[in-house]
Scaffold this active site. Structure first.
Site, PDB file in Angstrom:
ATOM      1  N   SER A  36       1.972 -58.417  41.003  1.00 35.70           N
ATOM      2  CA  SER A  36       2.578 -59.581  41.648  1.00 35.70           C
ATOM      3  C   SER A  36       2.798 -59.293  43.127  1.00 35.70           C
ATOM      4  O   SER A  36       3.412 -58.293  43.480  1.00 35.70           O
ATOM      5  CB  SER A  36       3.945 -59.896  41.034  1.00 35.70           C
ATOM      6  OG  SER A  36       3.818 -60.131  39.668  1.00 35.70           O
ATOM      7  N   HIS A  91      -0.586 -57.550  29.972  1.00 36.69           N
ATOM      8  CA  HIS A  91       0.734 -56.939  29.800  1.00 36.69           C
ATOM      9  C   HIS A  91       1.056 -56.780  28.317  1.00 36.69           C
ATOM     10  O   HIS A  91       0.558 -57.531  27.481  1.00 36.69           O
ATOM     11  CB  HIS A  91       1.807 -57.810  30.457  1.00 36.69           C
ATOM     12  CG  HIS A  91       1.607 -57.995  31.932  1.00 36.69           C
ATOM     13  ND1 HIS A  91       0.749 -58.939  32.438  1.00 36.69           N
ATOM     14  CD2 HIS A  91       2.126 -57.343  32.997  1.00 36.69           C
ATOM     15  CE1 HIS A  91       0.759 -58.866  33.776  1.00 36.69           C
ATOM     16  NE2 HIS A  91       1.581 -57.898  34.135  1.00 36.69           N
ATOM     17  N   GLU A 190      16.086 -57.850  32.617  1.00 31.94           N
ATOM     18  CA  GLU A 190      17.141 -57.001  32.087  1.00 31.94           C
ATOM     19  C   GLU A 190      18.518 -57.667  32.196  1.00 31.94           C
ATOM     20  O   GLU A 190      18.727 -58.576  32.983  1.00 31.94           O
ATOM     21  CB  GLU A 190      17.188 -55.676  32.859  1.00 31.94           C
ATOM     22  CG  GLU A 190      15.940 -54.853  32.716  1.00 31.94           C
ATOM     23  CD  GLU A 190      14.706 -55.475  33.364  1.00 31.94           C
ATOM     24  OE1 GLU A 190      14.831 -56.031  34.473  1.00 31.94           O
ATOM     25  OE2 GLU A 190      13.628 -55.425  32.741  1.00 31.94           O
ATOM     26  N   SER A 209       4.681 -53.210  33.729  1.00 35.18           N
ATOM     27  CA  SER A 209       3.289 -52.745  33.721  1.00 35.18           C
ATOM     28  C   SER A 209       3.218 -51.288  34.143  1.00 35.18           C
ATOM     29  O   SER A 209       4.223 -50.576  34.134  1.00 35.18           O
ATOM     30  CB  SER A 209       2.460 -53.606  34.696  1.00 35.18           C
ATOM     31  OG  SER A 209       2.857 -53.356  36.030  1.00 35.18           O
ATOM     32  N   ASN A 232      12.383 -58.535  43.940  1.00 35.34           N
ATOM     33  CA  ASN A 232      13.720 -59.080  43.661  1.00 35.34           C
ATOM     34  C   ASN A 232      14.694 -57.925  43.410  1.00 35.34           C
ATOM     35  O   ASN A 232      14.281 -56.873  42.937  1.00 35.34           O
ATOM     36  CB  ASN A 232      13.677 -59.986  42.413  1.00 35.34           C
ATOM     37  CG  ASN A 232      13.181 -59.246  41.171  1.00 35.34           C
ATOM     38  OD1 ASN A 232      11.977 -58.985  41.033  1.00 35.34           O
ATOM     39  ND2 ASN A 232      14.087 -58.891  40.293  1.00 35.34           N
TER      40      ASN A 232
END
Ligand code: 8IG
Length: 270
Positions: A36, A91, A190, A209, A232
């Site tokens: 990403s 994934h 999480e 990953s 993030n």
């Protein structure tokens, strides 16, 4: 092209042959898997020779995840070397066999690559990491409870993330931090408590990953360079909720800096 074959290395051989037929490149020097936020940057590494949709190659499927392109591309870098850009990562959370998640790595090896650059987007666990920052992976913690290897294959993972390649990256970018990447199965993010736990066990970034791919690469004798884009703050690091769309947007805005980073590092790889 979905393919049920219980010999993953034979499937990778067939994929490599299909890749050569589709791209005209008989042998790749380096492979680079897009995570990403890395897609735009990687395509600026060199000149695109060819591009093929992943579903045309045995063992690959199109990712359902926004932000993952679904293409395999052949690039030529200024010194003439050929780079296989893997924009089709599978994934663990996609529910296929673990072999499917490392098929691209085995295909890259079968297509000649002996060095693989694994990039990803991740949540920053380390409080020192800023959003948009790229971090070198110095080690990983595999929290998937899975291995891509089968049988009594006791592969040594000391120095999995090549010290030699990390030194090259730091030579051109001395400001690069190095951290430990934790791979979790996902697809959920999480809880704040899990992020505290990850920090306590030594993780600096968390994603879904890379670790199992790195293991498969090492088992084939490949050199691995890992790069994480912090897209993030991980859960609980700030008060903001985690949002996939916002994460993709952050990744896009980091593209120009990443392009420079990737080009300067990859062009220097042995
Ligand atoms: I981008 O915060 C990205 N991928 N597990 N947690 C996990 N995976 C991620 C995160 C994150 N950000």
């Amino acid at each position: 092209m979905a393919d049920n074959n219980n010999d993953p290395l034979a499937l990778a051989q067939r994929a490599a042959q299909a890749l050569t037929a589709a791209t005209g490149v008989a042998r790749f020097d380096i492979a680079l898997t897009l995570g990403s936020g890395w897609g735009q940057a990687a395509l600026l590494l060199g000149t695109k020779i060819a591009e093929v949709s992943a579903d045309q190659i045995p063992g690959f499927t199109l990712s359902q995840v926004i932000g993952h392109s679904g293409e395999l591309s052949a690039l030529e870098i200024p010194d003439g070397r050929k780079i296989l850009i893997i924009g089709a990562r599978t994934h663990l959370y996609e529910g296929r066999e673990i072999d499917a998640t490392v098929h691209s790595v085995r295909t890259a090896h079968a297509a000649g690559a002996r060095t693989i650059v694994l990039t990803n987007g991740a949540g920053g666990v380390n409080f020192d990491y800023g959003v948009g920052e790229a971090v070198l992976i110095k080690d990983h913690i595999n929290l998937t409870a899975r291995s891509p290897l089968k049988g009594a294959n006791f592969v040594d993972l000391t120095d999995l993330y090549s010290a030699e390649l990390r030194a090259i990256a730091k030579q051109v970018h001395p400001e690069l931090k190095e951290g430990v990447y934790a791979q979790v199965p996902g697809p959920h993010f999480e809880t704040p408590a899990e992020i505290k736990y990850l920090r306590a066990i030594g993780a600096d970034a968390v994603g879904m990953s890379t670790a199992v791919e790195a293991i498969a690469a090492r088992a084939l004798g490949m050199k691995v360079l890992g790069l994480t884009l912090i897209t993030n703050p991980a859960a609980g690091v700030t008060n903001d909720p985690l949002d996939h769309e916002a994460i993709i947007a952050k990744g896009k805005s980091a593209a120009a800096r990443l392009a420079d980073l990737l080009a300067t590092v990859v062009h220097k790889l042995p």
